[in-house]
Scaffold this active site. Structure first.
Site, PDB file in Angstrom:
ATOM      1  NE  ARG A  31      -5.270  88.394 -33.852  1.00 26.42           N
ATOM      2  CZ  ARG A  31      -5.819  88.221 -32.658  1.00 26.42           C
ATOM      3  NH1 ARG A  31      -6.384  89.257 -32.043  1.00 26.42           N
ATOM      4  NH2 ARG A  31      -5.820  87.041 -32.082  1.00 26.42           N
ATOM      5  CD  GLU A  53      -0.764  93.958 -31.779  1.00 23.94           C
ATOM      6  OE1 GLU A  53      -0.552  92.965 -31.051  1.00 23.94           O
ATOM      7  OE2 GLU A  53      -1.900  94.375 -32.018  1.00 23.94           O
ATOM      8  CG  HIS A  58      -3.259  93.075 -28.497  1.00 22.84           C
ATOM      9  ND1 HIS A  58      -2.816  92.444 -29.641  1.00 22.84           N
ATOM     10  CD2 HIS A  58      -4.430  92.457 -28.186  1.00 22.84           C
ATOM     11  CE1 HIS A  58      -3.666  91.494 -29.989  1.00 22.84           C
ATOM     12  NE2 HIS A  58      -4.652  91.487 -29.109  1.00 22.84           N
TER      13      HIS A  58
END
Length: 321
Positions: free
Chosen positions: A232, A261, A279
């Site tokens: 993360r 993000e 991602h």
């Protein structure tokens, strides 16, 4: 019997939408012109939520608007998008989608490591820009002889380690507990970084791991060190990482996740010694569909027999034996 009403908080895969629409009355929150008014009108009838680790946070204030809620099914192995303590306090079961994405994420992790060390994206740009005609691409660093430290030796971490064993590199790890594995254990992240020149981060997000990789860890990793983050964005102190890359405190980094993000700091975009991905750790059609199937199965089986497939540990006590 009235159909069970499910709330989907953000768009999910077609396989999820189709299966939930066939089994329940499905409400799509993002399609509502006034989500607040919608929740006021139907919130008391919502018994399940389908959500994603990639879209927003479900906190206690949101849960308070759904007094009949029984289960939150989250798409993703991480579930830091859900205030799981608040859910447990309200006796709401939380599920995630572990297992089905382990191998895919491990594949991507090794690919990102190799891309970062061998500068594969940079080499492709070099060719596309016509620079090969002017001379050879500069020599890159290598994986040969490196010591790889894995921060978090869960299922994905173990899958990464199995792959790396095929590269004949030294492997060590840090985690909350020592495990029965053939790798050296380090009780602190800083100690692992000091003993490694590649650091692969694959731990859950959340308050406990926020900025686990800080300036001290990066300094311990050293000027030949490479950071790979597929966990993360919150796990890495992004400002410290930018400083470390700008000052050559570490050699390079490969990132699949970011603190905010999909907004990636311009300072990261401007750095040449980085490989940046949007991602995509579990982002193959096959794996994402398997994750969607598991999310659907969790909801269907909860309302069928009260036994979802993959409840998270914090709410497992809410499921009858």
């Amino acid at each position: 019997m009235q159909p069970i009403q499910i709330l989907m908080t953000a768009p999910l895969l077609p396989i999820v939408v189709a299966q939930l629409e066939s089994a329940f009355t499905l409400h799509k929150l993002w399609e509502q012109p006034d989500p607040d008014a919608f929740l006021k009108a139907v919130g008391a009838r919502i018994r399940g939520v389908a959500t994603s680790t990639y879209h927003g946070r479900i906190d206690d204030a949101f849960l308070a608007r759904l007094p009949a809620l029984e289960i939150i099914a989250s798409f993703g192995v991480g579930y830091d998008n859900v205030d799981v303590a608040a859910a447990a306090a309200r006796e709401v079961v939380v599920t995630n989608t572990p297992g089905v994405l382990d191998e895919e994420v491990a594949d991507l992790t090794v690919a990102l490591l190799l891309s970062t060390l061998r500068q594969i994206p940079q080499a492709e740009r070099f060719l596309r820009d016509g620079k090969w005609r002017e001379g050879a691409f500069p020599l890159s660093p290598t994986l040969r002889g490196r010591r790889v430290g894995i921060v978090g030796l869960g299922n994905i971490g173990k899958a990464v380690a199995r792959r790396l064993q095929g590269f004949d590199v030294a492997i060590a790890y840090h985690g909350r507990t020592r495990q029965d594995v053939p790798f050296d254990y380090h009780p602190t992240v800083t100690g692992l970084a000091d003993a490694s020149d590649v650091l692969v981060v694959i731990v859950p997000g959340g308050a406990e791991t926020r900025h686990l990789i800080d300036r001290e860890v990066l300094a311990a990793l050293g000027s030949d060190g490479v950071l790979i983050n597929v966990a993360r964005g919150s796990v890495v102190d992004e400002a410290a990482l930018i400083e470390a890359l700008q000052s050559d405190m570490i050699l390079s980094a490969g990132l699949d996740v970011y603190a905010d993000e999909p907004r990636v700091p311009q300072a990261l975009l401007d750095l040449p010694n980085l490989v940046l991905l949007p991602h995509i750790g579990s982002g193959s059609v096959q794996t994402r569909n398997a994750m969607g199937q598991l999310l659907s199965d969790n909801l269907v089986q909860w309302f069928r027999d009260g036994k979802p497939v993959t409840s998270v540990p914090e709410t497992a006590h809410l499921i009858a034996g």
